[in-house]
Structure formats: structure tokens, C-alpha cells
Design a protein around this motif. Structure first.
Motif, PDB file in Angstrom:
ATOM      1  N   LEU A 336      18.353  33.864 -12.642  1.00  0.00           N
ATOM      2  CA  LEU A 336      16.906  34.486 -12.200  1.00  0.00           C
ATOM      3  C   LEU A 336      17.208  34.538 -10.006  1.00  0.00           C
ATOM      4  N   GLY A 337      17.663  33.776  -9.933  1.00  0.00           N
ATOM      5  CA  GLY A 337      17.893  33.421  -8.357  1.00  0.00           C
ATOM      6  C   GLY A 337      17.142  32.792  -7.830  1.00  0.00           C
ATOM      7  N   ILE A 338      15.959  31.831  -8.603  1.00  0.00           N
ATOM      8  CA  ILE A 338      15.592  31.213  -8.229  1.00  0.00           C
ATOM      9  C   ILE A 338      15.861  29.623  -6.997  1.00  0.00           C
ATOM     10  N   MET A 339      17.116  29.653  -7.878  1.00  0.00           N
ATOM     11  CA  MET A 339      18.399  28.362  -7.752  1.00  0.00           C
ATOM     12  C   MET A 339      19.891  29.238  -6.725  1.00  0.00           C
ATOM     13  N   GLY A 340      20.291  28.829  -5.868  1.00  0.00           N
ATOM     14  CA  GLY A 340      21.561  29.619  -5.079  1.00  0.00           C
ATOM     15  C   GLY A 340      23.025  29.228  -6.094  1.00  0.00           C
ATOM     16  N   LYS A 341      23.510  29.668  -6.035  1.00  0.00           N
ATOM     17  CA  LYS A 341      24.754  29.792  -6.768  1.00  0.00           C
ATOM     18  C   LYS A 341      25.731  28.514  -6.397  1.00  0.00           C
ATOM     19  N   ASP A 342      25.701  27.561  -5.329  1.00  0.00           N
ATOM     20  CA  ASP A 342      25.515  26.886  -5.260  1.00  0.00           C
ATOM     21  C   ASP A 342      25.548  25.299  -5.374  1.00  0.00           C
ATOM     22  N   GLU A 343      23.679  26.378  -5.476  1.00  0.00           N
ATOM     23  CA  GLU A 343      22.528  24.734  -5.398  1.00  0.00           C
ATOM     24  C   GLU A 343      22.222  23.658  -6.674  1.00  0.00           C
ATOM     25  N   GLN A 344      22.106  22.520  -6.580  1.00  0.00           N
ATOM     26  CA  GLN A 344      21.870  22.188  -7.285  1.00  0.00           C
ATOM     27  C   GLN A 344      20.743  21.343  -7.167  1.00  0.00           C
ATOM     28  N   PHE A 345      20.108  20.599  -8.076  1.00  0.00           N
ATOM     29  CA  PHE A 345      18.378  20.437  -8.582  1.00  0.00           C
ATOM     30  C   PHE A 345      18.869  18.897  -7.600  1.00  0.00           C
ATOM     31  N   ASP A 346      17.239  18.934  -6.933  1.00  0.00           N
ATOM     32  CA  ASP A 346      16.938  17.396  -5.949  1.00  0.00           C
ATOM     33  C   ASP A 346      15.629  16.787  -6.249  1.00  0.00           C
ATOM     34  N   HIS A 347      15.386  16.044  -6.762  1.00  0.00           N
ATOM     35  CA  HIS A 347      13.858  15.201  -7.218  1.00  0.00           C
ATOM     36  C   HIS A 347      13.740  15.331  -6.365  1.00  0.00           C
ATOM     37  N   ARG A 348      13.686  15.181  -5.306  1.00  0.00           N
ATOM     38  CA  ARG A 348      12.839  15.191  -3.915  1.00  0.00           C
ATOM     39  C   ARG A 348      11.875  16.132  -3.685  1.00  0.00           C
ATOM     40  N   ASN A 349      12.609  17.239  -4.007  1.00  0.00           N
ATOM     41  CA  ASN A 349      12.528  18.638  -3.719  1.00  0.00           C
ATOM     42  C   ASN A 349      11.403  18.811  -4.570  1.00  0.00           C
ATOM     43  N   ILE A 350      10.417  19.694  -3.819  1.00  0.00           N
ATOM     44  CA  ILE A 350       8.840  20.014  -4.488  1.00  0.00           C
ATOM     45  C   ILE A 350       9.311  21.626  -5.037  1.00  0.00           C
ATOM     46  N   LYS A 351      10.169  22.173  -5.011  1.00  0.00           N
ATOM     47  CA  LYS A 351      10.746  23.716  -5.568  1.00  0.00           C
ATOM     48  C   LYS A 351      11.435  22.682  -7.207  1.00  0.00           C
ATOM     49  N   THR A 352      12.358  21.804  -7.052  1.00  0.00           N
ATOM     50  CA  THR A 352      13.225  20.666  -8.398  1.00  0.00           C
ATOM     51  C   THR A 352      12.035  20.295  -9.658  1.00  0.00           C
ATOM     52  N   LYS A 353      11.434  19.978  -8.584  1.00  0.00           N
ATOM     53  CA  LYS A 353       9.505  19.383  -9.639  1.00  0.00           C
ATOM     54  C   LYS A 353       8.585  20.331 -10.821  1.00  0.00           C
ATOM     55  N   ILE A 354       8.671  22.246  -9.683  1.00  0.00           N
ATOM     56  CA  ILE A 354       7.898  23.096  -9.966  1.00  0.00           C
ATOM     57  C   ILE A 354       8.599  23.377 -11.169  1.00  0.00           C
ATOM     58  N   ILE A 355      10.110  23.526 -10.775  1.00  0.00           N
ATOM     59  CA  ILE A 355      10.722  23.437 -11.914  1.00  0.00           C
ATOM     60  C   ILE A 355      10.619  23.664 -13.244  1.00  0.00           C
ATOM     61  N   PHE A 356      10.737  22.148 -13.205  1.00  0.00           N
ATOM     62  CA  PHE A 356      10.801  21.358 -14.713  1.00  0.00           C
ATOM     63  C   PHE A 356       9.536  21.124 -15.338  1.00  0.00           C
ATOM     64  N   VAL A 357       8.088  20.825 -14.950  1.00  0.00           N
ATOM     65  CA  VAL A 357       6.770  21.018 -15.058  1.00  0.00           C
ATOM     66  C   VAL A 357       6.818  22.831 -16.007  1.00  0.00           C
ATOM     67  N   LEU A 358       7.679  23.934 -15.041  1.00  0.00           N
ATOM     68  CA  LEU A 358       7.427  24.698 -16.127  1.00  0.00           C
ATOM     69  C   LEU A 358       8.043  25.038 -17.037  1.00  0.00           C
ATOM     70  N   PHE A 359       9.647  24.503 -16.963  1.00  0.00           N
ATOM     71  CA  PHE A 359      10.075  24.322 -18.169  1.00  0.00           C
ATOM     72  C   PHE A 359       9.983  23.157 -18.983  1.00  0.00           C
ATOM     73  N   GLN A 360       9.163  22.083 -18.963  1.00  0.00           N
ATOM     74  CA  GLN A 360       8.302  21.513 -20.116  1.00  0.00           C
ATOM     75  C   GLN A 360       7.699  22.092 -21.009  1.00  0.00           C
TER      76      GLN A 360
END
Length: 462
Positions: A336-360
Motif C-alpha cells: 500500500l506504500g505505507i512502508m518503504g520497500k526496505d523499511e522495517q518495523f521499529d517499535h519506537r516509531n509512532i507509525k509502527t504503533k499505529i499500524i499494529f493498533v489498526l491491524f489488531q
């Protein structure tokens, strides 16, 4: 006022003759004295001089300062004494905790200076705990099966006792460690709420339907999401499996093996899962938990988590790419273009937290969808539980096989090495003990070819 009234009595006894029955003052003319007459008469009282007013004013100021000073002194002394009392209580409490801690350590480890966490990591203790956990795990499985098959109407009592015991054990083991904030996950929330429903509202069909959806939806399928396995010797794995597998089994017993007809989880109109309970209240309860969980991890405990590096569900999933939810969420967000092709999840990043809350939240909505079919079909519900239990047993089997296979490999390697060493030593000792030169011995050994010996000579050769 009293001074003025007294002055009035001295000046004018002739200003009134008597007082009537109601207490009204009557003057000499027979008319009632009013407040206006009284205040008009007070004007005739001599006024206080300015010098006296100044003197009284200075005395009042001095008296006020003295009172304020005494109050401040008393307040400071009170604050100081209160602080002393508070510090004394803290010291006594700290000393009491230290004393109880030392006594507990001495009782468990035999040494007052040895921590219990360090003691349980020692090899003999680990073996004893594994053996005890294996025994209790097997007994728990047999007891659960017995209660579910023989007394399904009373399985809820067994569930309340065992679930609270499991959660209490987990709190004792995790509260002071890195997994403290895992105790705020949805599965523990569901177990506690379900226990409260069974104790206080066992006949409330709406609450029982919501508990059914939670148990067979997000909690039951978490066995697959978190890859739970039936490993008897691991108390941690047995507890994780139980908090996910026990609620679906309880919901099965209540729905299909109730002592009354219809089941307590059914409405009077018919045994159907109502839409408001299926999609409404169940998801609303999940959102309530999500708010509480984010408050505990992102507001109240944020500094502690960052300072001590404690684990949370978000951090665990973000740092374990082998988990299905990590792989799926990363793949979808990248597409979907939310994460870059080589970008990994970072638990300190607010974007990662929002992604996991929405996916849950999406995961919860998806997992509660089949619950209506499970609620209204006995065989579908039975097959669903069977698949969940087979999955966790299969994971446990793979766990045991992998561990024991590695041990067997090491065992076989050590046996081969011992055999080669002993064989070499025996060959080296043949020559000096038998008086045969080493060169003749090896040349004679090479002439012995057991593999190519004729069939008739095999027995002789051997």
C-alpha cells in the motif's frame, strides 16, 4: 453595640416606660421604638477619638502579626513532624520489606543473599521445575478433559479456579521482569471478565454471548497467531496455551451442554447470536480494552518501558519477523506504500504503533465473523476446537522432536568419537603386547578383506 446600648440605658431611662408581652420597647408616648429610633439615638453616643482608633489599630495589627507568626511556626513544626513521621514509616516499611525478602530468600534458596530469580536458573532447580511443570501440565490436561466430559455444567467452577491460579502464577513470574506489560494483553482481560461474568451474571445471555465471541474469536485464534504449543515441562508455555484454550472450551460447555434448556447464552426468542452482541458489544469491549492498554503502555508506563527496555506486544511482534502477523502486516503495508520497500518495523516509531493498533483491530473484526456460525452449529464448533487443539499439539510435538533430535545428535557424535579413540588405542597396543612388528601387523591386516570374502567363508572370516 452592647457598649452603645449600655450607654443608652445610662442616658435615658425616661425614653421608655415599659416592655410589652412580645418584647417590644414602648416609649413614654405609648409608641413602639423602631430600629430607626434606636440608630438615631445611638448618634447621641460620644464617638471614639482618632488617637484611640489609631492606638487600637496598632494593637490589632500587632496582635494579628503575632497570631500569624504563631500559626506559621505551628504549621512549619507540623509539616516537619509530619515529614518525620512519613520518613519514619518509609524506613520501617523498607526495613520490613528487606526482612521479609531475606526470610523468603533464606526459606527458598537457603541463602538470604541469593535472589530467587538467580536460584531458579540453576541447573538442579531448572530440572526440578521442569519435572514439576510436566507433572502439573499432564494433570491439568486430564482434569480439564474429565470436567468437560463428565461435568460440563460445572466446568465453569474449574475454569475460574484454574484460570485465576494461572494468571496469579504469571503475575508472580512476570511482574518484576521484562514481560510485565504482557499482562495487559487482551487474553488476560477476556479471562478476567469471563470469570466475573460466570460468578456474578451466569444467566445474562447478552454478556455470555459477548464472552463467546471473545473466546472463540480473537482469543482462540491467538493460539495460531502466537504459535502456542503443548509443552508440558514448560510452565510458561502451558500457561500461555491455557489462557487461550480454556475460554473456548468453557464457551463450548455453556453453549452445548447446559443443564437447562435453552442454554443461558440463548435469548428467549431463540438460540441465535444477536447482531448487537456479535458485532456491537463485543467490538466495543475490545475498544475499551485497547484504550486501557494504550494508556498503561504509552502514558503511565512509557518511561519505565523505555528506561528498562521492557517488552510489549507491539515490540515483540516488531522484533520477531517469523510471526505470521509481522509478515502479513509488513507485506500489506509495503504494497500500500505505507512502508518503504526496505523499511522495517521499529517499535519506537509512532507509525509502527499505529499500524499494529489498526491491524489488531482489523484482526479482531475478522476473527469474530465466524463466531455466529460457530454459535449456531454444534459440529462446526466442535471441528473448530479440534483444529485448534491439534495445532497446539503439533507445535508441541515439533518442539520436543527438535530438542531431542539435537540431543541425540550430540549423543551419537560423542559415542562415535569414543569408539574411534578406543579402536585406535587397541590397534596401537597390539604390536608391543604380542611381539609382532608393526609393519607386519598392518600388512597382514590389509590382506583381510571381509567385504569380498566368499559366502562360505564369511562365518570363518567373522
Amino acid at each position: 453595640f452592647f457598649f452603645s446600648v449600655g450607654r443608652m440605658a445610662d442616658l435615658g431611662n425616661d425614653h421608655w416606660d415599659y416592655m410589652d408581652e412580645d418584647g417590644n420597647i414602648i416609649d413614654g408616648d405609648g409608641e413602639e421604638l423602631t430600629f430607626a429610633d434606636l440608630f438615631g439615638f445611638l448618634n447621641k453616643v460620644p464617638s471614639v477619638s482618632l488617637e484611640m482608633k489609631k492606638e487600637w489599630g496598632e494593637k490589632l495589627k500587632l496582635h494579628r502579626k503575632r497570631i500569624v507568626s504563631k500559626l506559621r511556626t505551628a504549621g512549619k513544626s507540623f509539616d516537619k513532624s509530619f515529614d518525620d513521621i512519613k520518613q519514619g514509616l518509609k524506613r520501617r516499611g523498607r526495613a520490613l520489606r528487606e526482612k521479609s525478602l531475606m526470610s523468603t530468600r533464606r526459606l527458598i534458596t537457603g541463602d538470604a543473599n541469593k535472589k530467587v530469580r538467580d536460584y531458579v536458573k540453576e541447573a538442579p532447580v531448572v530440572r526440578m521445575m521442569d519435572s514439576l511443570s510436566f507433572t502439573l501440565g499432564v494433570l491439568l490436561l486430564v482434569a480439564s478433559e474429565f470436567m468437560a466430559l463428565r461435568f460440563p455444567n460445572y466446568f465453569w467452577i474449574f475454569y475460574v479456579i484454574t484460570s485465576w491460579a494461572m494468571i496469579a502464577t504469571r503475575v508472580a513470574l512476570w511482574w518484576g521482569g521484562n514481560f510485565k506489560y504482557f499482562l495487559f494483553d487482551f487474553c488476560y482481560f477476556v479471562n478476567l471478565v469471563t470469570s466475573m461474568i460466570m460468578i456474578f451474571y451466569p444467566r445474562n445471555s447478552s454478556l455470555l454471548q459477548v464472552a463467546f465471541v471473545w473466546a472463540n474469536g480473537p482469543v482462540g485464534l491467538a493460539i495460531i497467531t502466537w504459535r502456542n504449543s503443548l509443552v508440558f515441562h514448560s510452565l510458561e508455555k502451558v500457561t500461555s496455551l491455557y489462557v487461550h484454550a480454556a475460554p473456548p472450551l468453557l464457551a463450548f460447555c455453556i453453549r452445548w451442554y447446559s443443564e437447562v434448556e435453552p442454554s443461558p447464552s440463548c435469548e428467549d426468542a431463540g438460540c441465535y447470536l444477536l447482531v448487537e452482541n456479535w458485532l456491537g458489544w463485543s467490538f466495543a469491549g475490545y475498544l475499551l480494552w485497547q484504550i486501557l492498554q494504550l494508556t498503561s503502555t504509552e502514558i503511565i508506563g512509557k518511561k519505565e518501558i523505555e528506561k528498562k527496555g521492557l517488552q510489549t506486544a507491539c515490540r515483540w511482534i516488531a522484533t520477531h519477523p517469523q510471526m505470521p502477523i509481522h509478515f502479513l502486516s509488513l507485506k500489506i503495508t509495503r504494497s500500500l506504500g505505507i512502508m518503504g520497500k526496505d523499511e522495517q518495523f521499529d517499535h519506537r516509531n509512532i507509525k509502527t504503533k499505529i499500524i499494529f493498533v489498526l491491524f489488531q483491530a482489523i484482526y479482531t473484526l475478522i476473527t469474530i465473523l465466524p463466531c455466529k456460525f460457530l454459535f449456531e452449529s454444534f459440529y462446526a464448533h466442535l471441528l473448530y476446537l479440534f483444529c485448534l487443539f491439534i495445532y497446539c499439539v503439533w507445535n508441541g510435538a515439533r518442539y520436543y522432536i527438535h530438542i531431542f533430535a539435537e540431543r541425540y545428535v550430540h549423543k551419537f557424535k560423542s559415542n562415535d568419537e569414543k569408539y574411534n579413540i578406543s579402536r585406535t588405542a587397541s590397534i596401537a597396543e597390539v604390536s608391543p603386547n604380542n611381539g609382532i612388528p608393526k609393519e607386519k601387523f598392518f600388512s597382514a591386516r590389509e590382506t583381510l578383506d571381509l567385504k569380498t570374502a566368499p559366502a562360505s567363508d564369511k562365518s570363518k572370516s567373522s
